[in-house]
Enzyme design. Structure first.
Site, PDB file in Angstrom:
ATOM      1  N   TYR A 159       0.854  -1.173   0.000  1.00 54.25           N
ATOM      2  CA  TYR A 159       0.000   0.000   0.000  1.00 54.25           C
ATOM      3  C   TYR A 159       0.893   1.226   0.000  1.00 54.25           C
ATOM      4  CZ  TYR A 159      -3.751   3.158   1.517  1.00 54.25           C
ATOM      5  OH  TYR A 159      -4.671   4.172   1.621  1.00 54.25           O
ATOM      6  N   GLN A 161       1.232   4.910   0.036  1.00 54.20           N
ATOM      7  CA  GLN A 161       0.623   6.215   0.288  1.00 54.20           C
ATOM      8  C   GLN A 161       1.693   7.251   0.633  1.00 54.20           C
ATOM      9  OE1 GLN A 161      -3.142   6.605   2.498  1.00 54.20           O
ATOM     10  NE2 GLN A 161      -2.083   7.958   3.911  1.00 54.20           N
ATOM     11  N   THR A 162       2.399   7.037   1.743  1.00 55.39           N
ATOM     12  CA  THR A 162       3.373   8.016   2.234  1.00 55.39           C
ATOM     13  C   THR A 162       4.443   8.317   1.186  1.00 55.39           C
ATOM     14  OG1 THR A 162       3.010   7.253   4.465  1.00 55.39           O
ATOM     15  CG2 THR A 162       5.061   8.420   4.072  1.00 55.39           C
ATOM     16  N   GLY A 201       5.889  -1.061   3.437  1.00 60.34           N
ATOM     17  CA  GLY A 201       6.502  -2.345   3.778  1.00 60.34           C
ATOM     18  C   GLY A 201       6.333  -3.336   2.643  1.00 60.34           C
ATOM     19  N   ARG A 332      17.943 -12.235  39.793  1.00 57.17           N
ATOM     20  CA  ARG A 332      19.228 -11.544  39.855  1.00 57.17           C
ATOM     21  C   ARG A 332      19.427 -11.059  41.282  1.00 57.17           C
ATOM     22  NH1 ARG A 332      24.180 -10.465  37.322  1.00 57.17           N
ATOM     23  NH2 ARG A 332      24.839  -8.320  37.681  1.00 57.17           N
ATOM     24  N   GLY A 423      23.161  -3.971  32.985  1.00 52.68           N
ATOM     25  CA  GLY A 423      23.982  -4.141  31.791  1.00 52.68           C
ATOM     26  C   GLY A 423      23.481  -5.248  30.873  1.00 52.68           C
ATOM     27  N   THR A 444       5.325   6.895  15.858  1.00 49.96           N
ATOM     28  CA  THR A 444       5.349   7.850  14.750  1.00 49.96           C
ATOM     29  C   THR A 444       4.553   7.390  13.535  1.00 49.96           C
ATOM     30  OG1 THR A 444       7.546   6.953  14.217  1.00 49.96           O
ATOM     31  CG2 THR A 444       7.497   9.071  15.331  1.00 49.96           C
ATOM     32  N   GLU A 446       1.220   5.394  11.454  1.00 47.61           N
ATOM     33  CA  GLU A 446      -0.251   5.378  11.518  1.00 47.61           C
ATOM     34  C   GLU A 446      -0.756   6.609  12.254  1.00 47.61           C
ATOM     35  OE1 GLU A 446      -2.252   3.546   9.931  1.00 47.61           O
ATOM     36  OE2 GLU A 446      -0.812   2.075   9.180  1.00 47.61           O
ATOM     37  N   ASP A 448       1.370  10.179  13.626  1.00 44.23           N
ATOM     38  CA  ASP A 448       2.301  10.545  14.681  1.00 44.23           C
ATOM     39  C   ASP A 448       1.519  10.837  15.973  1.00 44.23           C
ATOM     40  OD1 ASP A 448       5.217  11.695  15.154  1.00 44.23           O
ATOM     41  OD2 ASP A 448       3.770  13.026  16.122  1.00 44.23           O
TER      42      ASP A 448
END
Lengths: 694, 694
Positions: A159, A161-162, A201, A332, A423, A444, A446, A448
């Site tokens: 898709y 768009q951007t 994507g 731990r 660490g 950021t 779908e 911002d």
């Protein structure tokens, strides 16, 4: 360590080695001891969260299925190069798609597999956007043409768009599709650098087709962005078609198994049928037929759906991070007052437990919010089928603000969990860096988050205006009707424990939301010369206050939902008494920690005294202490299989150090004992004679 | 886009393409216009920050030098595999070391090159810890033996302290070195899995030697951790020596050019001379000679030095991130009220500028703090040469809290900057993900930040006790002497602009620090049954309040230092009037934004009214507006060459979109047009006939 030395040396070491090893319990023993402390049945809660024990069993079956696939093995996942990540991610996704089709699995199974495998691939948008867009915007003929090919993966879509120059501002897209009525074709073209499609994507090296959002021109007139199915690669050679420039945009902070791509067109002609014409149409002779008026609403509905899934996923991601950090800090141990005494479990440090347990409460709250959000969407969807869009504005406002809030908190929360692991949390083997780096894009994409908050703020300001005009309000912003009368109300808390009552919590959260909406309206009015305007300079120069208001509104809704869901489950006996009691403590902690964030606002508005605000801290401490014995049992209830977390630190059995070492040993940098820099860099330095002979 | 289509199509597209491109200014034009807005001379400030124009010119020379080296080319930096990163990082570091020695460069040049190249390698701890430890703890003979070899890189060392099971709690280390007086050797051994050394940089595949911290046993008695120089690899073959297991611990969130390693010993014998014996000694016959009493102080001094450099670096890293985000948001435009009108510069959105400008103030403040910290360390070091350690406790407390505060804020600040860049900030090409992922370890290494804050808190509680006992206080915590008398004081601010005065700001920050120290002491006393204890359960269960107090103390010191440095520079005419005026605005903004974070505490303690707290918001807005025209000129003053930032978004010329596209095009995933998944995954799907023929 194996013993190869002579017996004299061994004897010499015996006493010292005993000395330094005294006082230690194994992490596995610690994990087991922690679980014995629980006051409730973790498996009962797990079954409830999974919406049925069957789903838990199904999850186990799917783990077996996935881990037996060659592409499902996660042992080497953290060692892949970018190229390997891309190829293996695609392979995994194709593998899952085939299994789903062959075994005729449900969509739920598909979603579960995707989450268990946690290996996004180049088909993400084929499945998530290309197919859905054709189904929703294509004519029956277009669906008949594309769906069978898409389902068999004989075409792979994405898709687009951007663009490089435009993301948020969709109306500003610059790619054009110009209708040539003489040829009955569209000419698709990228007129400038900034119009290059950027981010989709699967576009980089995978997709053969795109749903292209391009600005439609017919007979010289601009009709704005419309959707077209455009082939970009040759199906025989997979090479870009003439006039098409396409490639991968390069490595990212995370999510590198997906080939996000760029794409530009140089005068590419496509047939008239390329336009998805279920709603808007262009006739052969070049007449534009506009979509029905509800079409805009339909595209809002799609956004709402996507945002609802992001809210749902936030609970998933945050709870994974909390699971890893809680399990690790429970086993731990670090620092003893005296050498030889047992060291302190890291989770027993005040700052660690007061960080992790409120985050755990958030994770539970997000899980419930995600569930409610999906229910709300589904009932809206049913109404929509009857052409009833009445719930849409409310749903749109809620899903926007909650998308922003939940992703903000989750991204920060994953990183917080990572740091609680000290660490070792910095190693990919801990699972947390990958979780963070792949998750954080949710803030950021779908929409911002600042833009998302502002959509909610728009709704709130409109509601406040309606309330001022005496109009009745419904839905989540209803509290704004009574806000002005209640501006003089004062908080009734007189002891720290009072802060546990849902009534006190909700009253305070409501008050803050109302106060911040009023403040934002004031700032906006001042910027607009007395008038409330919803765009332009006045709006843009008030966004800090508007965002604060939206966040407070979303927080209130989130907490109300958490209260309601837990009470409903307890009432309907979906939870036993002991489990319900623990969940109620989590709800209380959730409210208290939300209120601590706005302690300044509570006092600024005159609602709370300093003493009352200070009691929040005391009560948070008390709640965290009360919940501490159940910490491990609570994260166990999220029921993440070790396979899913793929974390040396988040192992259920607590065997963390062995897992770290095992993971290091198979690291490819250790493939040769001398290492890859020896020949090219080190040898000549360390052995100057060798160098002189060279 | 190049035109290859027939003239008819081109003509058809002409008008539409003109339409969609109208109203846009190029990002380069925007960058230039921004710079013209500045009210001060950016180059003057740059020279001041660089401590002289010469240093700026030198920086340019070094950029030329570095970028002309084969290992200094950054074009492909974001595309390297882990193995390539390791080899190239080592190559770069060896290259820089050689240049430094060949050209007899100063240490300042070395530090500048390291920062410009920004490519840490396997020599980090050789230079940063192995050599310094031999110099500080080795006898003259030991120095004579190791230093020439180390300088020529004929041995490469690292510093092996942290183990799988112990980091913070150094006294808990489990590796043993047992003296065998009959053979005049130490037997070095790792008695359990958790005693495996874990993390040392360069250990994995590079180092031939380590400074090993191991627990010394002589005649059955445990003397705790001591330092030994131990060879771990054969100098001819680079293979691990018998009894040594060593390797790389695996990929991390960042910093992958360094081969952090693991190491264990199986009954390894080393000569008596392996122990660094400048202070503590073991005689041939096995008598332990303890170090002089000041030795503990010396090791504190080393820690202080390391923390001071971390504070200095925080200003460096945060200012890089702020530079990138400010430059990009100044040229990125998004959203117009009407199509065709110029879109808004992202930096002109209220929420963006109110995020970036306070962070910019932080960055400046950290730069000044780092400079003061190094001065303080240097004068302490001079005093130490006269055996004067009187400044140490204060310096230790300050450097600990400031290390934690500056790294917390910098890590979060880099990520905040990244998000201000929207989706494009997620690309490695933006420079920000790498900055974040490599920086964030500063929060957990060299003392986890919570442990750091607690060291400051210990000092504060001790000071508060001394004050209560009527003892005079000196140094940074002096304000605690007057705290109880001033508990009734009230804030004198009566208009938003009043909040700009350093006096009001410092009074309020002092008040918050004193209040939080008192609160923490109260919590600690309650936990200890009325007694203030400095370890054990009471301390561990009060750490949230202790950390809050330490953070407030560090914030106060930080701001005081910023005020003092700017005023001193203005007074000494190191800054012109217009430049000083802008820096004073930054100082004001720094104070206001620090106070906004503690608005709740200011009110809780009764110091501020709600109205006064609200004025902070108003004043922050006013200061941000006032600074906005200078935003680009201010980040230009940090004077980062494009080479150093290596950011498509942070380019000085503003040509961001071209840079993104250029970076994508050379991405190795685009090496072939069909991509690496075509043959193994896609072909058989897309061409079922092909599959059937196979």
């Amino acid at each position: 360590m194996s013993s190869r030395a002579d017996p004299r040396t061994t004897q010499l070491l015996e006493a010292p080695c005993r000395t330094v090893m005294r006082g230690s319990t194994s992490p596995m023993e610690d994990a087991a001891a922690e679980r014995r402390k629980a006051t409730f049945d973790s498996e009962e809660l797990a079954a409830f969260l999974a919406e049925g024990k069957d789903n838990l069993l199904r999850r186990e079956e799917l783990v077996k299925l996935l881990s037996s696939q060659p592409w499902g093995d996660k042992t080497h996942r953290y060692f892949l190069t970018r190229e390997q990540e891309y190829v293996c991610g695609l392979e995994a996704m194709v593998g899952m798609w085939k299994i789903m089709r062959e075994q005729r699995m449900s969509m739920e199974d598909g979603i579960a597999m995707r989450s268990l495998a946690y290996f996004p691939g180049g088909l993400e948008l084929h499945i998530g956007m290309f197919i859905p867009t054709i189904l929703s915007q294509g004519t029956p003929e277009q669906q008949a043409k594309w769906m069978p090919l898409s389902n068999r993966l004989q075409v792979i879509g994405t898709y687009a768009q951007t663009e490089l120059g435009h993301g948020t501002f969709v109306r500003g897209l610059q790619t054009v599709a110009v209708y040539d009525e003489s040829a009955r074709q569209f000419v698709v073209h990228s007129p400038c650098l900034e119009s290059t499609k950027w981010w989709p994507g699967g576009l980089g090296k995978t997709a053969t087709h795109v749903v292209l959002m391009a600005r439609l021109f017919v007979k010289g007139r601009d009709y704005g962005p419309h959707a077209f199915v455009v082939q970009i690669r040759d199906l025989d050679t997979h090479l870009p078609l003439p006039g098409v420039t396409v490639g991968d945009i390069g490595p990212k902070m995370g999510y590198n198994s997906v080939d996000n791509g760029f794409l530009s067109f140089d005068h590419v002609r496509v047939p008239r049928e390329a336009m998805l014409m279920r709603f808007a149409q262009v006739t052969e002779e070049g007449r534009y037929v506009p979509p029905p008026p509800d079409n805009q609403k339909a595209s809002y509905a799609t956004m709402v759906y996507v945002r609802a899934t992001i809210v749902r996923d936030s609970g998933d991601f945050l709870s994974r991070a909390v699971t890893i950090a809680t399990r690790y800090t429970a086993v731990r141990r670090q620092t003893a007052s005296k050498l030889g005494e047992p060291e302190v479990q890291v989770l027993d440090y005040d700052n660690v437990q007061q960080t992790l347990l409120p985050l755990m409460a958030r994770a539970f709250s997000f899980v419930f919010m995600g569930r409610s959000m999906m229910h709300m969407y589904n009932s809206f969807d049913a109404a929509r089928a009857r052409n009833d869009f009445v719930a849409l504005p409310e749903l749109h406002a809620l899903s926007s603000g909650l998308k922003a809030l939940c992703t903000d908190v989750t991204a920060a929360g994953i990183e917080t969990c990572r740091r609680q692991c000290g660490g070792h949390g910095y190693l990919l083997a801990s699972g947390l860096p990958t979780l963070f780096n792949s998750y954080v894009q949710n803030c950021t994409w779908e929409g911002d988050n600042s833009v998302m908050y502002l959509q909610t703020a728009r709704y709130l300001i409109k509601s406040a205006m309606a309330a001022q005009a005496g109009k009745p309000l419904t839905g989540s912003a209803q509290y704004l009707s009574a806000a002005s009368q209640q501006a003089g109300a004062r908080c009734g808390v007189s002891s720290p424990a009072d802060w546990c009552s849902p009534a006190h919590q909700l009253a305070a959260l409501t008050r803050v939301a109302a106060q911040l909406v009023a403040q934002a309206a004031q700032v906006l009015a001042r910027a607009g010369g007395g008038r409330l305007s919803f765009d332009g300079e006045a709006w843009n120069s008030s966004t800090v206050d508007l965002i604060r208001a939206a966040r407070a509104h979303a927080s209130l809704y989130l907490h109300q939902n958490f209260v309601d869901c837990v009470e409903a489950a307890a009432e309907q006996r979906e939870l036993g008494d002991t489990t319900a009691a623990v969940l109620r403590q989590l709800v209380q902690l959730h409210g208290v920690s939300l209120l601590m964030e706005v302690a300044g606002d509570l006092q600024e508005g005159g609602y709370c005294t300093g003493r009352q605000a200070g009691m929040l801290r005391e009560q948070q401490r008390a709640l965290v202490y009360a919940l501490r014995p159940n910490a491990l049992a609570l994260v166990d209830a999220f029921a993440y299989p070790d396979y899913q977390l793929n974390s040396a630190l988040g192992r259920k059995d607590g065997n963390v150090y062995q897992a770290l070492l095992d993971s290091a040993r198979i690291n490819p940098l250790n493939a040769t004992p001398e290492g890859p820099a020896y020949k090219p860099v080190l040898q000549a330095l360390l052995n100057p004679e060798v160098r002189s002979r060279m």
